[in-house]
Scaffold this active site. Sequence first.
Site, PDB file in Angstrom:
ATOM      1  N   ASP A  51       0.817  -1.220   0.000  1.00 32.65           N
ATOM      2  CA  ASP A  51       0.000   0.000   0.000  1.00 32.65           C
ATOM      3  C   ASP A  51       0.851   1.271   0.000  1.00 32.65           C
ATOM      4  OD1 ASP A  51      -2.998  -0.877   1.872  1.00 32.65           O
ATOM      5  OD2 ASP A  51      -1.724  -2.122   0.605  1.00 32.65           O
ATOM      6  N   HIS A  53      -1.033   4.620  -0.579  1.00 32.00           N
ATOM      7  CA  HIS A  53      -2.013   5.563  -0.019  1.00 32.00           C
ATOM      8  C   HIS A  53      -1.569   7.016  -0.118  1.00 32.00           C
ATOM      9  CE1 HIS A  53      -5.013   2.787   1.272  1.00 32.00           C
ATOM     10  NE2 HIS A  53      -4.172   2.070   1.989  1.00 32.00           N
ATOM     11  N   ASP A  79      -3.959  -0.093  -3.688  1.00 31.38           N
ATOM     12  CA  ASP A  79      -4.123   0.962  -2.677  1.00 31.38           C
ATOM     13  C   ASP A  79      -3.141   2.110  -2.912  1.00 31.38           C
ATOM     14  OD1 ASP A  79      -5.436  -0.512   0.414  1.00 31.38           O
ATOM     15  OD2 ASP A  79      -6.247  -0.352  -1.610  1.00 31.38           O
ATOM     16  N   ARG A  83      -6.202   8.871   1.848  1.00 23.41           N
ATOM     17  CA  ARG A  83      -5.473   9.164   3.084  1.00 23.41           C
ATOM     18  C   ARG A  83      -4.287  10.101   2.923  1.00 23.41           C
ATOM     19  NH1 ARG A  83      -7.012   6.858   7.389  1.00 23.41           N
ATOM     20  NH2 ARG A  83      -8.219   4.947   7.563  1.00 23.41           N
ATOM     21  N   ASN A 111      -8.544  -2.543  -2.704  1.00 18.54           N
ATOM     22  CA  ASN A 111      -9.917  -2.204  -2.310  1.00 18.54           C
ATOM     23  C   ASN A 111     -10.155  -0.699  -2.329  1.00 18.54           C
ATOM     24  OD1 ASN A 111      -8.199  -2.270   0.106  1.00 18.54           O
ATOM     25  ND2 ASN A 111     -10.064  -1.750   1.216  1.00 18.54           N
ATOM     26  N   HIS A 112      -9.101   0.097  -2.270  1.00 18.82           N
ATOM     27  CA  HIS A 112      -9.292   1.542  -2.326  1.00 18.82           C
ATOM     28  C   HIS A 112      -9.445   2.054  -3.754  1.00 18.82           C
ATOM     29  CE1 HIS A 112      -8.828   3.185   1.828  1.00 18.82           C
ATOM     30  NE2 HIS A 112      -8.464   1.939   2.028  1.00 18.82           N
ATOM     31  N   HIS A 161      -4.196  -8.233  -3.672  1.00 22.40           N
ATOM     32  CA  HIS A 161      -4.175  -7.148  -2.690  1.00 22.40           C
ATOM     33  C   HIS A 161      -4.618  -7.615  -1.303  1.00 22.40           C
ATOM     34  CE1 HIS A 161      -4.362  -3.210  -0.882  1.00 22.40           C
ATOM     35  NE2 HIS A 161      -5.563  -3.516  -0.430  1.00 22.40           N
ATOM     36  N   ARG A 209     -14.224  -5.988   8.732  1.00 23.54           N
ATOM     37  CA  ARG A 209     -14.224  -4.807   7.873  1.00 23.54           C
ATOM     38  C   ARG A 209     -15.581  -4.576   7.217  1.00 23.54           C
ATOM     39  NH1 ARG A 209      -8.792  -3.341   5.557  1.00 23.54           N
ATOM     40  NH2 ARG A 209      -7.293  -4.965   6.084  1.00 23.54           N
ATOM     41  N   HIS A 236      -2.612  -4.695   2.195  1.00 26.42           N
ATOM     42  CA  HIS A 236      -3.954  -4.463   2.755  1.00 26.42           C
ATOM     43  C   HIS A 236      -4.012  -4.226   4.262  1.00 26.42           C
ATOM     44  CE1 HIS A 236      -8.271  -4.466   2.506  1.00 26.42           C
ATOM     45  NE2 HIS A 236      -8.460  -5.656   3.021  1.00 26.42           N
TER      46      HIS A 236
END
Lengths: 314, 406
Positions: A51, A53, A79, A83, A111-112, A161, A209, A236
């Site tokens: 990740d 981000h 990801d 953020r 997932n982002h 991921h 989650r 993740h």
Amino acid sequence: MLDLDELIERIQKKELIAEVVIATLCSLAKETLVQESNTVQLSTPITVVGDIHGQFDDLLEIFKIGGPCPYTNYLFLGDYVDRGFYSVETILLLICLKLRYPQRMTLLRGNHESRGVTQTYGFYAECVRKYGNANVWRHLTELFDYLTLSAVIDGRLFCVHGGLSPSIQHVDQILVMNRFREFPHEGPMADLMWSDPDPSIQEFALSPRGAGYSFGERIVDKFLHSNKLDHILRAHQLCSEGYQVLFDDKLSTIWSAPNYCYRCANLASILQIETDQSRFFNVFDAAPNQPTLGEILKYQQSMASSQSIAEYFL
Amino acid sequence: MPHSNLTPEPTDTRRQSFGMASVSEFLAQCPPPTNLPSNKWQDIPIRFLFDKDVAIVDPDTPIEEASALLIDNDLSSIPIRAAKGSDDIARVFDYSDLTAFLLLVLHIDDAKEATDAYRKLSQEVQNGTPITAYQVAELGKNKDPFMTVPATSTLGDLAEILATGIRRVAVVDENRKILSIASQRQLIRFLWTNVRAFPALEPLMSRTIHSLDIGSSDFICINGDKKVISAFRQMHETGIGSLAVVDSQYRLLGNISLVDVKYVTRSSSIYLLNRTCGHFLSVIKSEQGIRAGKDSAPAFNVYESSTFAFTMAKVVATQCHRLWLVQSPSCPPSPKSSNSHLMPGSNAGLKVNQLLGMISLTDMIYVILAQTKGTLPQPTARIGRRGSTSSGRSHSKVSMDSSYRR
């Protein structure tokens, strides 16, 4: 005609790239990505990254630590956005590198990379703030629909991921999925992006989650055995040491955003895999030039009204 | 063509919520528990729910201390003794009180707030007098009455109470001393964790939300562009503990609950009250994600095709208090097709992720009880508007602003 090298240079300086250029980039990238299978076959030597981000300065550090693309082959596990404050720059740089060196750069979907999630976790807000409207967000989230879901390195290391799905026992089942869409929070596609390993269970359980599953060692064993694989690489989950190895070295989590959200004080890592399949977690700390806590608070309050409230609470 | 709620039961196993061949296969993963005294859940003694010590405070406890206790220990409420050393409970302090107090402190003047207690407290706040939790604990509206049950009760006795909408009760011994709190969440967690010990529940597990006609349209929405302060005002005025945050097309973005007032009680975060609900959702989710080391889905929802087992499992796994019923995606569009990010739903006019209803813990307990008593309707094709299942519920909600209500 786009000059990718020039564009890459400008992005590295955090210059604002025009919407029309982004639209063109996305259009070109879709043409490349659409040809990729849902499970891309890759070879060592390769460096696997978790990740990011939106922590763009740390992404630039990664290229210094791991070596610049194309001299190093890279697999990113998703990801890229949300953020951090530089999600736009992060995804644009990676897309440009993908277009410039398509055989040297592989980008998985996390997932982002989703409309719903980016509206909640910051990417949408960043796009609107930088461009005044949501068009860039729309172009990029449409592009996310094209990112592939998984990869296998040297036929032995499965990369995704999130994790595993109760609907997927064989990698072949991933190949026949239609990935070109926004994925809901249920179903095999969602599971691959959202699931987590859980050492306290053996089988599957629903994830805290609210999407995907938690899965235990027995599930990992079955999957590796059925598909003649050695190891699962995924991201993740935040790892304070930058990485975590579970289940008797059958699964690894790689986390590549140091000092996550500019406050978690965690380390990060990238995984360097040589041609003999030896794995080395190259651990690193945050890049210099991080925003200070004061800058972050100021940024968050930038549109606050000036009410003076008595200090009644903690 | 008139819109119909008639959706066929899904036969495609890929659409089934667990993604496995059947619910019973999923349940069969774990061996049934062997330490329970009965295979009828309703006969299990209530002490099987006891987990942590109860936090109770004295009436002179300052509001700051009580708030910290509430927030830092992740409690739903704190009983307040009638007097130091007494076992009698005078009031219960919870998030509805904390929210009401916040609005009071901010001088959110409501002509409707005519109670003497409110005006007196407002005056004391302005004078700088220290305020106790006891004083604040009567500000919240539509609170559950404080109820006790004897320690000799069974889960069946408890379920009868909780199915009416009461969220938690205190379990007391023969001297009326509180032994534990027994809540809706604890009951559902116990039943799900031990579901294999109760074979009578198994037929219920594979029923779908659609066939059970569970859940209601009895909730409030707020648009993501509205300010956070108006969300808390609405919750305070209506006494409803949670709002669905939606976009202009009633697609679910997330929810804001009274519990989320904890994100605005520090004076450094008061500015959030003036931001949008959409922004506030980001703050809540981001904070939760960092604490857990993992980000969660923007909203916790189920589809009409979801099984009851899946619904219970999700409630327990996410520790949420309600699940939102939303429109599920239809077959995905062909690759490289439309550049619209909207996928047309299988029902005419409904969009993916559009909010259809809300399933509360009360609804779930009601259904479990009905199943056990044999009063649950058999699955039939349901035609017409989705309605509220729990006709037995006495806990009715105040009517709300119709421009938001669905």
